[in-house]
Design a protein around this motif. Structure first.
Motif, PDB file in Angstrom:
ATOM      1  N   LEU A 108       3.938   3.502   0.609  1.00 57.47           N
ATOM      2  CA  LEU A 108       3.359   2.388  -0.135  1.00 57.47           C
ATOM      3  C   LEU A 108       1.967   2.092   0.396  1.00 57.47           C
ATOM      4  O   LEU A 108       1.769   1.918   1.597  1.00 57.47           O
ATOM      5  N   ASN A 109       1.001   2.039  -0.524  1.00 62.06           N
ATOM      6  CA  ASN A 109      -0.375   1.731  -0.151  1.00 62.06           C
ATOM      7  C   ASN A 109      -1.080   1.168  -1.375  1.00 62.06           C
ATOM      8  O   ASN A 109      -0.907   1.689  -2.480  1.00 62.06           O
ATOM      9  N   GLU A 110      -1.853   0.118  -1.199  1.00 65.86           N
ATOM     10  CA  GLU A 110      -2.574  -0.530  -2.302  1.00 65.86           C
ATOM     11  C   GLU A 110      -1.631  -0.968  -3.422  1.00 65.86           C
ATOM     12  O   GLU A 110      -2.005  -0.992  -4.593  1.00 65.86           O
ATOM     13  N   GLY A 111      -0.398  -1.295  -3.059  1.00 65.70           N
ATOM     14  CA  GLY A 111       0.546  -1.798  -4.052  1.00 65.70           C
ATOM     15  C   GLY A 111       1.188  -0.742  -4.923  1.00 65.70           C
ATOM     16  O   GLY A 111       1.861  -1.068  -5.906  1.00 65.70           O
ATOM     17  N   VAL A 112       0.992   0.545  -4.595  1.00 61.65           N
ATOM     18  CA  VAL A 112       1.596   1.641  -5.359  1.00 61.65           C
ATOM     19  C   VAL A 112       2.277   2.610  -4.394  1.00 61.65           C
ATOM     20  O   VAL A 112       1.952   2.652  -3.207  1.00 61.65           O
ATOM     21  N   LEU A 113       3.212   3.389  -4.919  1.00 66.34           N
ATOM     22  CA  LEU A 113       3.880   4.408  -4.115  1.00 66.34           C
ATOM     23  C   LEU A 113       3.127   5.722  -4.298  1.00 66.34           C
ATOM     24  O   LEU A 113       3.158   6.319  -5.376  1.00 66.34           O
ATOM     25  N   THR A 151       6.224  -4.347  -3.647  1.00 65.31           N
ATOM     26  CA  THR A 151       6.538  -4.701  -2.270  1.00 65.31           C
ATOM     27  C   THR A 151       7.178  -3.479  -1.611  1.00 65.31           C
ATOM     28  O   THR A 151       7.544  -2.511  -2.294  1.00 65.31           O
ATOM     29  N   GLN A 152       7.347  -3.523  -0.296  1.00 64.95           N
ATOM     30  CA  GLN A 152       7.964  -2.390   0.393  1.00 64.95           C
ATOM     31  C   GLN A 152       9.402  -2.151  -0.072  1.00 64.95           C
ATOM     32  O   GLN A 152       9.780  -1.000  -0.328  1.00 64.95           O
ATOM     33  N   PRO A 153      10.231  -3.200  -0.222  1.00 64.71           N
ATOM     34  CA  PRO A 153      11.588  -2.953  -0.735  1.00 64.71           C
ATOM     35  C   PRO A 153      11.587  -2.332  -2.133  1.00 64.71           C
ATOM     36  O   PRO A 153      12.435  -1.489  -2.443  1.00 64.71           O
ATOM     37  N   GLU A 154      10.635  -2.735  -2.979  1.00 68.05           N
ATOM     38  CA  GLU A 154      10.553  -2.157  -4.325  1.00 68.05           C
ATOM     39  C   GLU A 154      10.156  -0.687  -4.262  1.00 68.05           C
ATOM     40  O   GLU A 154      10.718   0.156  -4.978  1.00 68.05           O
TER      41      GLU A 154
END
Length: 196
Positions: free
Chosen positions: A59-64, A19-22
């Motif tokens: 963050l994009n496609e669930g990865v940083l 997620t964005q916070p993660e």
């Protein structure tokens, strides 16, 4: 221009979407690690090294996603990331190449007569459609319709290489959503064949 092997991403292990916070938590830890290097007093006669990156991580496609400046920065990142605290309990962190991120097809899914939270919809999809790895899907946007009956309209990113683990049983009286998901799968297969 950054060489392909220097275009990397930080992901959760086992693989799941951040997620964005993660992602913010991971990025913050990377920045603190770099700052600690810069503030450390170097040994006499040595020049301190701090890694450099090209552009801004996001963050994009669930990865940083990150772009290392050189091989030395990549080696530093690969060494430090597994030692960082994962923002999600029960997971770790690792570095992968951006080229290894699954290609996704953007797909819209309408779920009528559903007014619960999006997390419950995710759980419902996983249980109702076990032949799909729903946890690997990316949620791009989510809209709740005010029509009669009300429903949910998520836009998803579905990995193109995902295949059913078994054929769904045909039951005409149940599972509107199963039928929709089956159509999405067929669309994905047809699209791949056209591009091959």
């Amino acid at each position: 221009m950054t060489q392909p092997h220097l275009s990397v991403a930080v992901t959760l292990v086992p693989r799941s979407h951040m997620t964005q916070p993660e992602a913010n938590s991971v990025q913050g830890q990377i920045q603190k690690a770099i700052l600690a290097i810069c503030l450390r007093k170097p040994a006499q006669g040595t020049t301190p090294y701090a890694p450099s990156f090209v552009g801004q991580a996001f963050l994009n496609e669930g990865v940083l996603k990150l772009w290392c400046y050189d091989d030395k920065a990549l080696s530093w990142l690969q060494e430090i990331i597994p030692r960082l605290k994962s923002p999600r309990k029960g997971t770790g962190l690792t570095v992968i190449r951006q080229a290894d991120i699954p290609v996704r097809i953007r797909s819209a899914l309408y779920v009528p007569d559903f007014t619960e939270e999006i997390a419950i919809l995710q759980q419902k999809r996983s249980i109702q459609n076990p032949w799909y790895k729903v946890s690997s899907w990316t949620l791009y946007t989510f809209k709740r319709t005010n029509s009669n009956p009300p429903g949910d309209f998520p836009v998803l990113g579905i990995p193109t290489e995902k295949k059913r683990t078994k054929e769904p049983q045909r039951n005409p009286g149940k599972g509107k959503e199963s039928l929709i998901l089956h159509r999405i799968h067929l669309y994905s297969v047809l699209r791949r064949r056209r591009t091959q």
